[in-house]
Design an enzyme around this catalytic site. Structure first.
Site, PDB file in Angstrom:
ATOM      1  N   ARG A  79      -0.676 -42.912  95.647  1.00 15.89           N
ATOM      2  CA  ARG A  79      -1.877 -43.697  95.333  1.00 15.89           C
ATOM      3  C   ARG A  79      -1.639 -45.182  95.626  1.00 15.89           C
ATOM      4  O   ARG A  79      -2.531 -45.874  96.117  1.00 15.89           O
ATOM      5  CB  ARG A  79      -2.293 -43.470  93.872  1.00 15.89           C
ATOM      6  CG  ARG A  79      -3.664 -44.037  93.562  1.00 15.89           C
ATOM      7  CD  ARG A  79      -4.159 -43.609  92.198  1.00 15.89           C
ATOM      8  NE  ARG A  79      -3.313 -44.106  91.127  1.00 15.89           N
ATOM      9  CZ  ARG A  79      -3.402 -43.705  89.853  1.00 15.89           C
ATOM     10  NH1 ARG A  79      -4.310 -42.793  89.513  1.00 15.89           N
ATOM     11  NH2 ARG A  79      -2.605 -44.203  88.940  1.00 15.89           N
ATOM     12  N   LYS A 182      -6.385 -48.667  93.062  1.00 11.21           N
ATOM     13  CA  LYS A 182      -5.948 -49.447  91.890  1.00 11.21           C
ATOM     14  C   LYS A 182      -5.692 -50.901  92.300  1.00 11.21           C
ATOM     15  O   LYS A 182      -4.552 -51.362  92.416  1.00 11.21           O
ATOM     16  CB  LYS A 182      -4.715 -48.781  91.273  1.00 11.21           C
ATOM     17  CG  LYS A 182      -4.712 -48.880  89.757  1.00 11.21           C
ATOM     18  CD  LYS A 182      -3.856 -47.826  89.133  1.00 11.21           C
ATOM     19  CE  LYS A 182      -3.457 -48.154  87.721  1.00 11.21           C
ATOM     20  NZ  LYS A 182      -4.562 -48.267  86.774  1.00 11.21           N
ATOM     21  N   GLU A 218     -16.705 -43.591  84.951  1.00 11.03           N
ATOM     22  CA  GLU A 218     -15.475 -43.573  84.157  1.00 11.03           C
ATOM     23  C   GLU A 218     -15.456 -44.774  83.223  1.00 11.03           C
ATOM     24  O   GLU A 218     -16.315 -45.643  83.279  1.00 11.03           O
ATOM     25  CB  GLU A 218     -14.250 -43.550  85.057  1.00 11.03           C
ATOM     26  CG  GLU A 218     -14.053 -44.777  85.926  1.00 11.03           C
ATOM     27  CD  GLU A 218     -12.707 -44.756  86.668  1.00 11.03           C
ATOM     28  OE1 GLU A 218     -11.744 -44.142  86.183  1.00 11.03           O
ATOM     29  OE2 GLU A 218     -12.627 -45.384  87.734  1.00 11.03           O
TER      30      GLU A 218
HETATM   31  N1  PLP Z   1      -9.324 -44.871  85.668  1.00 16.31           N
HETATM   32  C1  PLP Z   1      -8.939 -46.166  85.657  1.00 16.31           C
HETATM   33  C2  PLP Z   1      -9.942 -47.205  85.979  1.00 16.31           C
HETATM   34  C3  PLP Z   1      -7.607 -46.497  85.334  1.00 16.31           C
HETATM   35  O1  PLP Z   1      -7.220 -47.757  85.288  1.00 16.31           O
HETATM   36  C4  PLP Z   1      -6.709 -45.467  85.026  1.00 16.31           C
HETATM   37  C5  PLP Z   1      -5.312 -45.768  84.733  1.00 16.31           C
HETATM   38  O2  PLP Z   1      -4.495 -45.804  85.599  1.00 16.31           O
HETATM   39  C6  PLP Z   1      -7.155 -44.143  85.067  1.00 16.31           C
HETATM   40  C7  PLP Z   1      -8.473 -43.879  85.384  1.00 16.31           C
HETATM   41  C8  PLP Z   1      -6.233 -43.010  84.784  1.00 16.31           C
HETATM   42  O3  PLP Z   1      -5.375 -42.771  85.876  1.00 16.31           O
HETATM   43  P1  PLP Z   1      -3.955 -42.108  85.658  1.00 16.31           P
HETATM   44  O4  PLP Z   1      -4.184 -40.844  84.922  1.00 16.31           O
HETATM   45  O5  PLP Z   1      -3.441 -41.891  87.034  1.00 16.31           O
HETATM   46  O6  PLP Z   1      -3.164 -43.084  84.877  1.00 16.31           O
HETATM   47  C1  COI Z   2      -2.784 -46.753  83.068  1.00 12.79           C
HETATM   48  O1  COI Z   2      -3.289 -45.883  82.391  1.00 12.79           O
HETATM   49  O2  COI Z   2      -1.636 -46.648  83.509  1.00 12.79           O
HETATM   50  C2  COI Z   2      -3.501 -47.962  83.434  1.00 12.79           C
HETATM   51  O3  COI Z   2      -3.118 -48.556  84.400  1.00 12.79           O
HETATM   52  C3  COI Z   2      -4.615 -48.391  82.612  1.00 12.79           C
HETATM   53  C4  COI Z   2      -4.515 -49.789  82.216  1.00 12.79           C
HETATM   54  C5  COI Z   2      -3.695 -50.186  81.091  1.00 12.79           C
HETATM   55  C6  COI Z   2      -5.038 -50.787  83.128  1.00 12.79           C
END
Ligand code: PLP
Ligand code: COI
Length: 336
Positions: A79, A182, A218
């Site tokens: 990612r 991200k 989301e």
């Molecule tokens: N959506 C957003 C906007 C986020 O910042 C995060 C955190 O990383 C997630 C979803 C969840 O992603 P992940 O499960 O890969 O941490």
């Molecule tokens: C995460 O869940 O790892 C995130 O990056 C969310 C956040 C604290 C910005």
């Protein structure tokens, strides 16, 4: 160092060290460990003005057998490369990324919370364009930095449901913008709507699709999960939400548990049909949502975590700390 492992929140604290790699003339260096958490940058660095900054979030766990393991780090490597590619940044080879994570976690091993405390070592890879420039273009020079910090629950209450407010005036991402990757700027865009949610007594903002404001997208820091009254797991399909590693894993676990689990568009009117709603992500794991406010409507999902989300939470955390079998081979041991 004296840490109250059982009462860790999600807060920055300086640890022993971080790791940094430099990209110069088209090549990454070997990376170095730094004890200081300060960086020296030109005041004209492109990441500061024009936001050429990508980051990731992942965790290392101290498992029941005493080993430290990483949860699906290759997903974060991929990612981060998707984000970097969109920002015209360099590729970080997957082996370099995983080696960097291993090196920095080993260096800070005493900060991995003990098994049984519910904490984890949060790992934050960061990629920034550092070339001094005033014209807008992608940088020539980059730093890839990984910092780590021991963390507990993201929201203070742990399993106490949080309230969410649908942002009626603002979007976190544009249609065909950068919502799916991200990029640091996505989080800048969500600050104001999140503050507006907090001003109304909610912990989080929930966003609708930016084109039509009709479908659920989301939360500012996590994906949306709805559990229908028949127990099925539903999560939004959208080109402008982050492809969450947690959500992808939960969808698989739900199927493993024999549940119906699907990713599809979710109309905002469906909020009335859910028995349970949750927010999921690395930082929040699964946080139950108690109420969602949308204009003058309110949808209520209860004041404790519902049974379906609880079962998924137990399965996920059990797997991460080595209490449940890792049938999909998601946990990568720190030591090989
Ligand atoms: N959506 C957003 C906007 C986020 O910042 C995060 C955190 O990383 C997630 C979803 C969840 O992603 P992940 O499960 O890969 O941490
Ligand atoms: C995460 O869940 O790892 C995130 O990056 C969310 C956040 C604290 C910005």
């Amino acid at each position: 160092m004296k840490i109250d492992w059982k009462n860790l929140g999600f807060r920055y604290m300086p640890v022993k060290s971080n790791i940094r790699y430099r990209y110069r003339e088209g090549k990454w260096d070997q990376g170095s460990i730094y004890n200081s958490d300060r960086i020296e940058l030109s005041i004209a660095s492109n990441c500061l003005h024009y936001g050429q900054a990508a980051f990731e979030g992942m965790k290392a766990f101290r498992c029941k057998d005493g080993q430290v393991r990483l949860f699906r780090p290759e997903e974060n490597a991929r990612r981060m490369n998707r984000t970097s590619a969109h920002l015209l940044g360099p590729e970080i080879p997957e082996e370099l990324f995983i080696d960097a994570v291993r090196r920095v976690v080993r260096e800070n091993i005493e900060y991995v919370p003990p098994y049984g405390t519910g904490g984890a070592l949060y790992i934050r890879p960061l990629l920034i364009g550092t070339t001094p420039q005033i014209g807008i273009s992608s940088a020539l020079d980059y730093e890839f930095i990984i910092l780590v910090v021991p963390v507990g629950p993201y929201y203070k209450g742990g399993f106490t449901p949080v309230d969410a407010q649908i942002s009626m005036c603002w979007d976190r991402a544009a249609p065909h913008g950068t919502g799916h990757i991200k990029v640091a700027g996505n989080y800048a865009a969500s600050l104001k709507p999140t503050q507006e949610a907090k001003d109304k007594g909610c912990s989080v903002a929930l966003f609708l699709d930016p084109s039509t404001h009709t479908y659920i997208e989301e939360f500012g820091t996590s994906n949306f999960i709805g559990v229908k009254r028949d127990g099925s797991y539903v999560t939004p399909e959208s080109p402008s939400i982050l492809d969450s590693v947690t959500n992808k894993s939960l969808l698989q676990l739900a199927k493993d548990l024999g549940m119906k689990a699907e990713r599809r568009r979710i109309h905002k009117d469906e909020l009335a049909d859910f028995a349970e709603v949750g927010a999921c992500g690395t930082a929040v794991v699964i946080t139950p949502v108690g109420r969602i406010f949308m204009g003058d409507q309110v949808f209520t999902y209860g004041d404790t975590m519902g049974p379906v989300l609880r079962q998924l939470y137990d399965h996920m955390t059990g797997l991460q700390c080595g209490e449940c079998p890792d049938v999909h081979n998601w946990m990568l041991p720190l030591e090989v």
